[in-house]
Design a protein around this motif. Structure first.
Motif, PDB file in Angstrom:
ATOM      1  N   ASP A  86       8.212 -12.098  44.643  1.00  0.00           N
ATOM      2  CA  ASP A  86       8.795 -13.241  45.332  1.00  0.00           C
ATOM      3  C   ASP A  86       9.855 -13.947  44.474  1.00  0.00           C
ATOM      4  O   ASP A  86      10.338 -15.023  44.834  1.00  0.00           O
ATOM      5  N   HIS A  87      10.244 -13.364  43.358  1.00  0.00           N
ATOM      6  CA  HIS A  87      11.286 -13.935  42.505  1.00  0.00           C
ATOM      7  C   HIS A  87      12.634 -13.798  43.198  1.00  0.00           C
ATOM      8  O   HIS A  87      12.872 -12.849  43.948  1.00  0.00           O
ATOM      9  N   TRP A  88      13.551 -14.728  42.905  1.00  0.00           N
ATOM     10  CA  TRP A  88      14.852 -14.696  43.576  1.00  0.00           C
ATOM     11  C   TRP A  88      15.669 -13.463  43.170  1.00  0.00           C
ATOM     12  O   TRP A  88      16.567 -13.038  43.913  1.00  0.00           O
ATOM     13  N   LEU A  89      15.356 -12.838  42.044  1.00  0.00           N
ATOM     14  CA  LEU A  89      16.088 -11.643  41.621  1.00  0.00           C
ATOM     15  C   LEU A  89      15.840 -10.445  42.543  1.00  0.00           C
ATOM     16  O   LEU A  89      16.605  -9.480  42.538  1.00  0.00           O
ATOM     17  N   ALA A  90      14.776 -10.533  43.352  1.00  0.00           N
ATOM     18  CA  ALA A  90      14.451  -9.419  44.239  1.00  0.00           C
ATOM     19  C   ALA A  90      15.531  -9.177  45.284  1.00  0.00           C
ATOM     20  O   ALA A  90      15.623  -8.088  45.853  1.00  0.00           O
ATOM     21  N   ALA A  91      16.376 -10.160  45.540  1.00  0.00           N
ATOM     22  CA  ALA A  91      17.445 -10.011  46.527  1.00  0.00           C
ATOM     23  C   ALA A  91      18.631  -9.224  45.979  1.00  0.00           C
ATOM     24  O   ALA A  91      19.504  -8.793  46.746  1.00  0.00           O
ATOM     25  N   ALA A  92      18.688  -9.010  44.682  1.00  0.00           N
ATOM     26  CA  ALA A  92      19.826  -8.323  44.056  1.00  0.00           C
ATOM     27  C   ALA A  92      19.537  -6.827  43.924  1.00  0.00           C
ATOM     28  O   ALA A  92      18.378  -6.403  43.806  1.00  0.00           O
ATOM     29  N   GLU A  93      20.622  -6.022  43.953  1.00  0.00           N
ATOM     30  CA  GLU A  93      20.486  -4.591  43.734  1.00  0.00           C
ATOM     31  C   GLU A  93      20.447  -4.276  42.244  1.00  0.00           C
ATOM     32  O   GLU A  93      19.785  -3.326  41.818  1.00  0.00           O
ATOM     33  N   GLU A  94      21.190  -5.029  41.450  1.00  0.00           N
ATOM     34  CA  GLU A  94      21.130  -4.919  40.001  1.00  0.00           C
ATOM     35  C   GLU A  94      21.358  -6.303  39.397  1.00  0.00           C
ATOM     36  O   GLU A  94      21.901  -7.196  40.059  1.00  0.00           O
ATOM     37  N   ARG A 127       5.451 -14.615  20.970  1.00  0.00           N
ATOM     38  CA  ARG A 127       5.666 -13.255  21.437  1.00  0.00           C
ATOM     39  C   ARG A 127       4.329 -12.610  21.814  1.00  0.00           C
ATOM     40  O   ARG A 127       3.370 -12.649  21.018  1.00  0.00           O
ATOM     41  N   PRO A 128       4.241 -12.005  22.997  1.00  0.00           N
ATOM     42  CA  PRO A 128       3.014 -11.274  23.354  1.00  0.00           C
ATOM     43  C   PRO A 128       2.786 -10.121  22.381  1.00  0.00           C
ATOM     44  O   PRO A 128       3.739  -9.524  21.865  1.00  0.00           O
ATOM     45  N   ALA A 129       1.529  -9.789  22.150  1.00  0.00           N
ATOM     46  CA  ALA A 129       1.211  -8.724  21.207  1.00  0.00           C
ATOM     47  C   ALA A 129       1.645  -7.352  21.705  1.00  0.00           C
ATOM     48  O   ALA A 129       2.114  -6.515  20.931  1.00  0.00           O
ATOM     49  N   THR A 130       1.512  -7.111  23.015  1.00  0.00           N
ATOM     50  CA  THR A 130       1.842  -5.800  23.577  1.00  0.00           C
ATOM     51  C   THR A 130       2.639  -5.963  24.863  1.00  0.00           C
ATOM     52  O   THR A 130       2.674  -7.045  25.467  1.00  0.00           O
ATOM     53  N   THR A 131       3.224  -4.865  25.294  1.00  0.00           N
ATOM     54  CA  THR A 131       3.932  -4.855  26.581  1.00  0.00           C
ATOM     55  C   THR A 131       2.966  -5.130  27.719  1.00  0.00           C
ATOM     56  O   THR A 131       3.304  -5.834  28.683  1.00  0.00           O
ATOM     57  N   ALA A 132       1.753  -4.605  27.631  1.00  0.00           N
ATOM     58  CA  ALA A 132       0.745  -4.849  28.673  1.00  0.00           C
ATOM     59  C   ALA A 132       0.420  -6.329  28.773  1.00  0.00           C
ATOM     60  O   ALA A 132       0.276  -6.872  29.890  1.00  0.00           O
ATOM     61  N   ASP A 133       0.337  -7.022  27.630  1.00  0.00           N
ATOM     62  CA  ASP A 133       0.081  -8.469  27.655  1.00  0.00           C
ATOM     63  C   ASP A 133       1.252  -9.209  28.295  1.00  0.00           C
ATOM     64  O   ASP A 133       1.061 -10.167  29.063  1.00  0.00           O
ATOM     65  N   ALA A 134       2.470  -8.780  27.985  1.00  0.00           N
ATOM     66  CA  ALA A 134       3.650  -9.425  28.563  1.00  0.00           C
ATOM     67  C   ALA A 134       3.686  -9.249  30.073  1.00  0.00           C
ATOM     68  O   ALA A 134       4.070 -10.170  30.808  1.00  0.00           O
ATOM     69  N   ILE A 135       3.252  -8.092  30.556  1.00  0.00           N
ATOM     70  CA  ILE A 135       3.260  -7.848  31.997  1.00  0.00           C
ATOM     71  C   ILE A 135       2.255  -8.760  32.695  1.00  0.00           C
ATOM     72  O   ILE A 135       2.502  -9.222  33.830  1.00  0.00           O
ATOM     73  N   GLU A 136       1.140  -9.041  32.057  1.00  0.00           N
ATOM     74  CA  GLU A 136       0.174  -9.976  32.637  1.00  0.00           C
ATOM     75  C   GLU A 136       0.799 -11.365  32.787  1.00  0.00           C
ATOM     76  O   GLU A 136       0.570 -12.064  33.787  1.00  0.00           O
ATOM     77  N   LEU A 137       1.609 -11.767  31.823  1.00  0.00           N
ATOM     78  CA  LEU A 137       2.277 -13.065  31.901  1.00  0.00           C
ATOM     79  C   LEU A 137       3.353 -13.067  32.982  1.00  0.00           C
ATOM     80  O   LEU A 137       3.563 -14.078  33.661  1.00  0.00           O
ATOM     81  N   VAL A 138       4.028 -11.938  33.158  1.00  0.00           N
ATOM     82  CA  VAL A 138       5.016 -11.833  34.248  1.00  0.00           C
ATOM     83  C   VAL A 138       4.314 -11.958  35.593  1.00  0.00           C
ATOM     84  O   VAL A 138       4.801 -12.644  36.504  1.00  0.00           O
ATOM     85  N   ALA A 140       1.767 -13.621  36.212  1.00  0.00           N
ATOM     86  CA  ALA A 140       1.376 -15.030  36.388  1.00  0.00           C
ATOM     87  C   ALA A 140       2.587 -15.918  36.674  1.00  0.00           C
ATOM     88  O   ALA A 140       2.449 -17.146  36.719  1.00  0.00           O
ATOM     89  N   ASN A 141       3.747 -15.285  36.854  1.00  0.00           N
ATOM     90  CA  ASN A 141       4.988 -15.995  37.208  1.00  0.00           C
ATOM     91  C   ASN A 141       5.441 -16.966  36.102  1.00  0.00           C
ATOM     92  O   ASN A 141       5.978 -18.036  36.375  1.00  0.00           O
ATOM     93  N   ILE A 142       5.238 -16.525  34.849  1.00  0.00           N
ATOM     94  CA  ILE A 142       5.652 -17.365  33.724  1.00  0.00           C
ATOM     95  C   ILE A 142       7.026 -16.960  33.207  1.00  0.00           C
ATOM     96  O   ILE A 142       7.771 -17.785  32.670  1.00  0.00           O
ATOM     97  N   GLY A 143       7.384 -15.705  33.363  1.00  0.00           N
ATOM     98  CA  GLY A 143       8.692 -15.241  32.883  1.00  0.00           C
ATOM     99  C   GLY A 143       8.968 -13.825  33.356  1.00  0.00           C
ATOM    100  O   GLY A 143       8.283 -13.300  34.255  1.00  0.00           O
ATOM    101  N   VAL A 144       9.976 -13.191  32.764  1.00  0.00           N
ATOM    102  CA  VAL A 144      10.358 -11.823  33.131  1.00  0.00           C
ATOM    103  C   VAL A 144      10.336 -10.963  31.866  1.00  0.00           C
ATOM    104  O   VAL A 144      10.231 -11.463  30.749  1.00  0.00           O
ATOM    105  N   LEU A 145      10.463  -9.658  32.063  1.00  0.00           N
ATOM    106  CA  LEU A 145      10.370  -8.726  30.942  1.00  0.00           C
ATOM    107  C   LEU A 145      11.370  -7.599  31.125  1.00  0.00           C
ATOM    108  O   LEU A 145      11.499  -7.044  32.219  1.00  0.00           O
TER     109      LEU A 145
END
Length: 261
Positions: A86-94, A127-138, A140-145
């Motif tokens: 549901d992020h506004w970036l979803a409307a863009a192709e790139e 900084r999240p410890a791993t990419t998997a941790d960062a994806i959990e934060l994404v 949760a709608n806290i940021g992007v990766l």
């Protein structure tokens, strides 16, 4: 210089997002007597595993220390930005880096991208410890990766999506091995990755069996028989005897028959 391989197995290390399956299958076909052991490690541990001698070769992400490791670049991945559906970036192709100016952009400690400078957007508190941790934060709608596309697919979630991002650094995958341990089995795997056939391989792969017809050295190929060969001979017409014409039998009792009175 190629060394003689003394091990009875071959160990291949690989990092997340890399799929060695197709090369492992070819290895099993060519060297069925040499087991290939796979060792999955985090992104940042691929090079260290090779340095320590824990693996014979590895599928790792560049850069690596070329003074210690030999490396053959295989391919470069596209970079994508991962965000909630549901992020506004979803409307863009790139997406462009400038589009992330107001977003928190996570930079995990095992980041697969080699950033030459500061990341775009706003930095996270830590900084999240791993990419998997960062994806959990994404999620949760806290940021992007920002990640290589293979990692976005590896960590697929229904509530997340991604778009290609321009002007971002890209990640290259390479086959690497210690320079001082270029064994025959390493050469064999290099040939498989490069697509060499069994006949052109430098290693000890299983050679195809030779047809029995070709085993006799110097044997001459047989000429194909004529279509007429093997057909039964049709008996010809008898030749006319000497003195006969057209082959007709001579008449007996020459002259006209006498009339009876």
């Amino acid at each position: 210089m190629t060394e003689t391989q003394v091990n009875t197995s071959f160990r291949l290390v690989y990092v997340p997002g890399v799929n060695p399956g197709k090369w492992v299958r070819v290895w099993g076909e060519r060297l069925p007597d040499v087991p290939l052991d796979l060792l999955a490690v985090p992104v940042g541990e691929g090079e260290g595993t090779l340095r320590e001698g824990t693996a014979d070769a590895g599928l790792v992400r560049l850069p690596v220390d070329r003074d210690v490791l030999s490396a053959i670049p295989l391919y470069t991945e596209a970079t994508v930005v991962l965000f909630p559906k549901d992020h506004w970036l979803a409307a863009a192709e790139e997406v462009a880096l400038a589009d992330l100016a107001e977003d928190v952009v996570f930079h995990p400690l095992d980041d697969a991208l080699d950033w030459p400078g500061e990341l775009p957007g706003r930095p996270a508190i830590e900084r999240p410890a791993t990419t998997a941790d960062a994806i959990e934060l994404v999620a949760a709608n806290i940021g992007v990766l920002l990640v290589p596309q293979s990692l976005a697919r590896l960590h697929h979630r229904r509530d997340l999506t991604y778009r290609p991002i321009v002007e971002a650094p890209q990640s290259s995958v390479a086959l690497a091995w210690p320079q001082d341990r270029t064994t025959e089995l390493v050469e064999e795997f290099i040939g498989i990755v490069r697509g060499r056939t069994v006949n052109s391989s430098r290693g000890r792969g299983v050679q195809p069996s030779t047809p029995a017809a070709e085993t006799k050295k110097g044997a001459q190929p047989q000429k194909p028989q004529s279509p007429k060969a093997g057909r039964p001979k049709t008996p010809g017409k008898p030749r006319p005897s000497a003195g006969s014409r057209g082959g007709a039998a001579p008449k007996r009792g020459g002259g006209k028959p006498k009339r009876r009175g």
